[in-house]
Scaffold this active site. Structure first.
Site, PDB file in Angstrom:
ATOM      1  N   GLY A 170       0.481  -1.088   0.127  1.00  0.00           N
ATOM      2  CA  GLY A 170      -0.056   0.249  -0.164  1.00  0.00           C
ATOM      3  C   GLY A 170       1.077   1.417  -0.312  1.00  0.00           C
ATOM      4  N   ALA A 171       0.123   2.329  -0.204  1.00  0.00           N
ATOM      5  CA  ALA A 171       1.203   4.109   0.034  1.00  0.00           C
ATOM      6  C   ALA A 171       1.035   4.435   1.096  1.00  0.00           C
ATOM      7  CB  ALA A 171       0.069   4.879   0.036  1.00  0.00           C
ATOM      8  N   ARG A 209      -6.690   3.061  18.848  1.00  0.00           N
ATOM      9  CA  ARG A 209      -5.952   4.057  18.771  1.00  0.00           C
ATOM     10  C   ARG A 209      -6.690   4.593  20.250  1.00  0.00           C
ATOM     11  NH1 ARG A 209      -6.951   7.553  12.770  1.00  0.00           N
ATOM     12  NH2 ARG A 209      -4.767   6.600  12.232  1.00  0.00           N
ATOM     13  N   ARG A 239      -3.177 -12.007  -2.193  1.00  0.00           N
ATOM     14  CA  ARG A 239      -3.101 -11.628  -2.927  1.00  0.00           C
ATOM     15  C   ARG A 239      -1.853 -10.613  -3.812  1.00  0.00           C
ATOM     16  NH1 ARG A 239      -6.753  -8.003  -1.068  1.00  0.00           N
ATOM     17  NH2 ARG A 239      -6.678  -5.870  -0.925  1.00  0.00           N
ATOM     18  N   CYS A 252      -3.844  11.536  10.541  1.00  0.00           N
ATOM     19  CA  CYS A 252      -2.751  11.773  10.246  1.00  0.00           C
ATOM     20  C   CYS A 252      -2.843  13.143   9.844  1.00  0.00           C
ATOM     21  CB  CYS A 252      -2.546  11.698   8.344  1.00  0.00           C
ATOM     22  SG  CYS A 252      -4.836  11.381   7.624  1.00  0.00           S
ATOM     23  N   HIS A 307      -1.931  17.283   3.250  1.00  0.00           N
ATOM     24  CA  HIS A 307      -2.987  17.630   3.808  1.00  0.00           C
ATOM     25  C   HIS A 307      -2.760  19.714   4.617  1.00  0.00           C
ATOM     26  CE1 HIS A 307      -4.612  13.335   3.494  1.00  0.00           C
ATOM     27  NE2 HIS A 307      -4.785  13.182   5.670  1.00  0.00           N
TER      28      HIS A 307
END
Length: 343
Positions: free
Chosen positions: A12-13, A100, A39, A131, A243
């Site tokens: 993932g990113a 969290r 996968r 984030c 962001h």
């Protein structure tokens, strides 16, 4: 000398950024494993400029003997595999929202509350905050220490990478379709994302807030001060990475803009760019690939007593996710919480 580090969600990113950040910061590793769902098994991901890792299956991975797990696979996956890794003796630093707000799991931004890491031993799980919360509390904490922040009103401008690779692909596809007049069907978002702003991130709650807005409020209180009140409006914008948050902080003590600017210039993890002229501020496009939280547009709010406003931007894949996780691991090493590794 080094630690065995497993990166979960490596395709993932954020997972790829974790691998990149570990290499760039020369975190002391002896071995790195890239883990993902079935996968993705067999795919290759880069670790630094010269190393390539073959992705292994998370479901069957044995965490015994591994020191650190950097997790970013999605909340439902972390819910299953983070406790499994922790029970095997691996210290989990989890980037998802699942742990969290659990009271016995530290929620940590190293520049803000590194002392919270002392409580990691019970669960062996440490949570990485949201984030937008991370980049807001980094400049907020030194202001709170000096002026006593009691209430925050914030508006976010969050890039699509915060929703993952598929969301980035959708922005690209919608933008391309706009120019050739092709019809588009939103799949990752509730509305068309190209040339648009969507005032919804995550699901709606009973009071009309979204869960993202709730996260910013409760996480800020857990990280900085339980008495701070937060009202947030979270908006997805057609930006790939980076962001922004516009913040107004009401304080209990008189605020000086010049002193606030001086405090922020000395704050760890903050870079002040605040010229009152055209372009004298930092935008999302300019923060990509950077580790710092840029703060601009520092000024008083004359409509509320003892209030100060600022604009902050940060690379959400780095400080908002991967970098913060690696910094947690670095802080644990510095505090002696991970133990010493023989040469």
């Amino acid at each position: 000398m080094g630690y065995r580090v497993a990166v979960v969600g490596a395709t993932g990113a954020v997972g790829r950024e974790m691998l990149k950040t570990l290499a760039e910061r020369q975190f002391p590793v002896s071995e790195v494993a890239a883990l993902a769902s079935g996968r993705s098994v067999g795919q290759e991901v880069s670790f630094g400029e010269r190393s390539v890792l073959r992705v292994q299956a998370l479901d069957s991975f044995d965490f015994r003997g591994w020191d650190i797990g950097l997790f970013s696979p999605g909340a439902s996956v972390s819910a299953v595999h983070a406790p499994r890794a922790a029970e095997a003796g691996c210290v989990v630093i989890d980037n998802t929202s699942h742990f969290r707000m659990e009271p016995d799991v530290p929620l940590v931004v190293p520049e803000v509350n590194p002392q919270a890491l002392a409580r990691f031993a019970k669960r062996r799980i440490i949570a990485n905050p949201n984030c937008s919360t991370i980049q807001m509390v980094v400049p907020l904490k030194p202001l709170h220490d000096r002026f006593g922040v009691r209430r925050i009103v914030a508006a976010t401008y969050q890039s699509v990478s915060g929703a993952g690779k598929e969301a980035m692909d959708e922005l690209y596809a919608h933008t391309k379709a706009f120019y050739v007049n092709d019809p588009v069907k939103p799949e990752q978002f509730t509305k068309e994302i190209a040339f648009n702003c969507i005032p919804q991130i995550d699901r709606f709650m009973e009071d009309g807030s979204t869960k993202e807005e709730w996260k910013m409020a409760v996480e800020t209180r857990k990280i900085v001060d339980p008495d701070i009140q937060v009202f947030a409006t979270c908006v997805r914008v057609p930006v790939f990475i980076g962001h922004a948050v516009a913040v107004v902080a009401e304080c209990t003590r008189p605020v000086s803009v010049s002193e606030a600017r001086s405090i922020l210039r000395d704050a760890p993890g903050v870079t002040v760019v605040d010229q009152h002229e055209d372009g004298g501020y930092v935008t999302q496009a300019e923060c990509v690939g950077e580790d710092t939280v840029y703060v601009s547009r520092i000024r008083r709010d004359p409509t509320a007593e003892n209030s100060i406003a600022f604009w902050c931007v940060s690379d959400n894949l780095r400080k908002g996710a991967a970098l913060n996780a690696v910094q947690i691991a670095e802080t644990m090493v510095a505090q002696g919480l991970l133990g010493k590794k023989a040469a």
